[in-house]
Design a protein around this motif. Structure first.
Motif, PDB file in Angstrom:
ATOM      1  N   SER A  20       0.811  -1.216   0.000  1.00  0.00           N
ATOM      2  CA  SER A  20       0.000   0.000   0.000  1.00  0.00           C
ATOM      3  C   SER A  20       0.842   1.263   0.000  1.00  0.00           C
ATOM      4  N   GLY A  21       0.240   2.306  -0.541  1.00  0.00           N
ATOM      5  CA  GLY A  21       0.843   3.621  -0.486  1.00  0.00           C
ATOM      6  C   GLY A  21       0.067   4.507   0.457  1.00  0.00           C
ATOM      7  N   LEU A  22       0.369   5.789   0.447  1.00  0.00           N
ATOM      8  CA  LEU A  22      -0.393   6.754   1.229  1.00  0.00           C
ATOM      9  C   LEU A  22      -1.828   6.729   0.712  1.00  0.00           C
ATOM     10  N   THR A  23      -2.793   6.702   1.628  1.00  0.00           N
ATOM     11  CA  THR A  23      -4.189   6.491   1.262  1.00  0.00           C
ATOM     12  C   THR A  23      -5.043   7.653   1.740  1.00  0.00           C
ATOM     13  N   ILE A  24      -5.979   8.075   0.902  1.00  0.00           N
ATOM     14  CA  ILE A  24      -6.897   9.152   1.257  1.00  0.00           C
ATOM     15  C   ILE A  24      -8.325   8.701   0.944  1.00  0.00           C
ATOM     16  N   GLY A  25      -9.301   9.474   1.430  1.00  0.00           N
ATOM     17  CA  GLY A  25     -10.698   9.183   1.095  1.00  0.00           C
ATOM     18  C   GLY A  25     -11.125   7.784   1.497  1.00  0.00           C
ATOM     19  N   ILE A  26     -11.954   7.166   0.645  1.00  0.00           N
ATOM     20  CA  ILE A  26     -12.470   5.825   0.905  1.00  0.00           C
ATOM     21  C   ILE A  26     -11.528   4.806   0.262  1.00  0.00           C
ATOM     22  N   GLY A  27     -10.451   4.502   0.950  1.00  0.00           N
ATOM     23  CA  GLY A  27      -9.498   3.514   0.464  1.00  0.00           C
ATOM     24  C   GLY A  27      -8.799   3.891  -0.829  1.00  0.00           C
ATOM     25  N   TYR A  28      -8.593   5.163  -1.067  1.00  0.00           N
ATOM     26  CA  TYR A  28      -7.976   5.634  -2.304  1.00  0.00           C
ATOM     27  C   TYR A  28      -6.465   5.617  -2.137  1.00  0.00           C
ATOM     28  N   ASP A  29      -5.831   4.574  -2.643  1.00  0.00           N
ATOM     29  CA  ASP A  29      -4.402   4.314  -2.465  1.00  0.00           C
ATOM     30  C   ASP A  29      -3.611   5.034  -3.554  1.00  0.00           C
ATOM     31  N   LEU A  30      -2.834   6.023  -3.167  1.00  0.00           N
ATOM     32  CA  LEU A  30      -2.090   6.825  -4.139  1.00  0.00           C
ATOM     33  C   LEU A  30      -1.045   6.007  -4.897  1.00  0.00           C
ATOM     34  N   ARG A  31      -0.598   4.917  -4.328  1.00  0.00           N
ATOM     35  CA  ARG A  31       0.376   4.084  -5.027  1.00  0.00           C
ATOM     36  C   ARG A  31      -0.213   3.476  -6.293  1.00  0.00           C
TER      37      ARG A  31
END
Length: 228
Positions: free
Chosen positions: A43-54
């Protein structure tokens, strides 16, 4: 929407609240308004509803630029863009702690921007799933949302996905549920705590699948008319 509301609630519940949908909003406001890292290597940095920036490099600008640019932190979009395609970590969390994303923005991006693409992705990854009902399609949308579709160099994941495809081809609802549970073998590589959560999510998805039809002697008898 081609998947059931129960499936949508399941995805939100597991992305935000460990499976407890009624707690999702309060837990989001308390824990997840700021960018966070789930704690595993994939996983990468995550925002919102499980929005994985990776894993959202190609979608990030269209999904978030307007909303992030409207936040009180003026450089939120550019700072988060720096984490696209890379693994997360506690240092990334600390560096972005001042960025706060409201629940309404998170839900709009999830429902309007990302969820439709994952519904289509599940249909593409598991041909014929749309013919098995909104719960089955929704459960596999949850699986794809959480685990993606790539199986290269992942033999246990490939085995589970192949089992699901074979079950769909044979119109075996129970086989789809069993295939989802096969993913537990793939998750054993995670830390024990993360693996436990993933196993519980797979069980919840399999249980949603099994709500679609009444089964007798391994054969589909009739639709469950209570299913929306």
């Amino acid at each position: 929407m081609d998947i059931s509301q129960e499936a949508i609630d399941l995805i939100i519940a597991w992305e935000v609240a460990g499976g407890e949908r009624e707690l999702a909003r309060s837990l989001y406001d308390r824990r997840y308004t700021h960018p966070h890292w789930p704690g595993n290597e994939a996983s990468g940095l995550t925002i919102g509803i499980g929005y994985d920036l990776r894993h959202q490099t190609n979608n990030f600008e269209g999904d978030w630029k307007m909303r992030l640019s409207a936040l009180p932190v003026p450089d939120a979009y550019d700072r988060l863009r720096a984490y696209l395609g890379v693994g997360g970590g506690r240092a990334a969390e600390r560096a972005t702690r001042d960025i706060s994303i409201p629940w309404d923005d998170a839900m709009i991006v999830f429902r309007i921007r990302r969820l439709p693409s994952y519904i289509d992705l599940a249909k593409s990854a598991f041909p014929g799933v749309d013919a098995l009902g909104p719960h089955v399609w929704g459960a596999l949308t949850s699986l794809v949302y959480n685990c993606g579709t790539k199986t290269k160099d992942k033999p246990l994941k490939k085995k589970a996905y192949d089992s699901i495809r074979a079950a769909i081809a044979g119109r075996s609802i129970r086989g789809v549920a069993d295939g989802i549970r096969e993913m537990k073998a793939f998750h054993t590589a995670a830390t024990p705590e993360i693996a436990r959560g993933l196993h519980r999510r797979r069980d919840a998805e399999a249980e949603l699948v099994m709500r679609t039809w009444i089964l007798e002697a391994g054969e589909v008898v009739k639709p469950n008319l209570s299913v929306a």
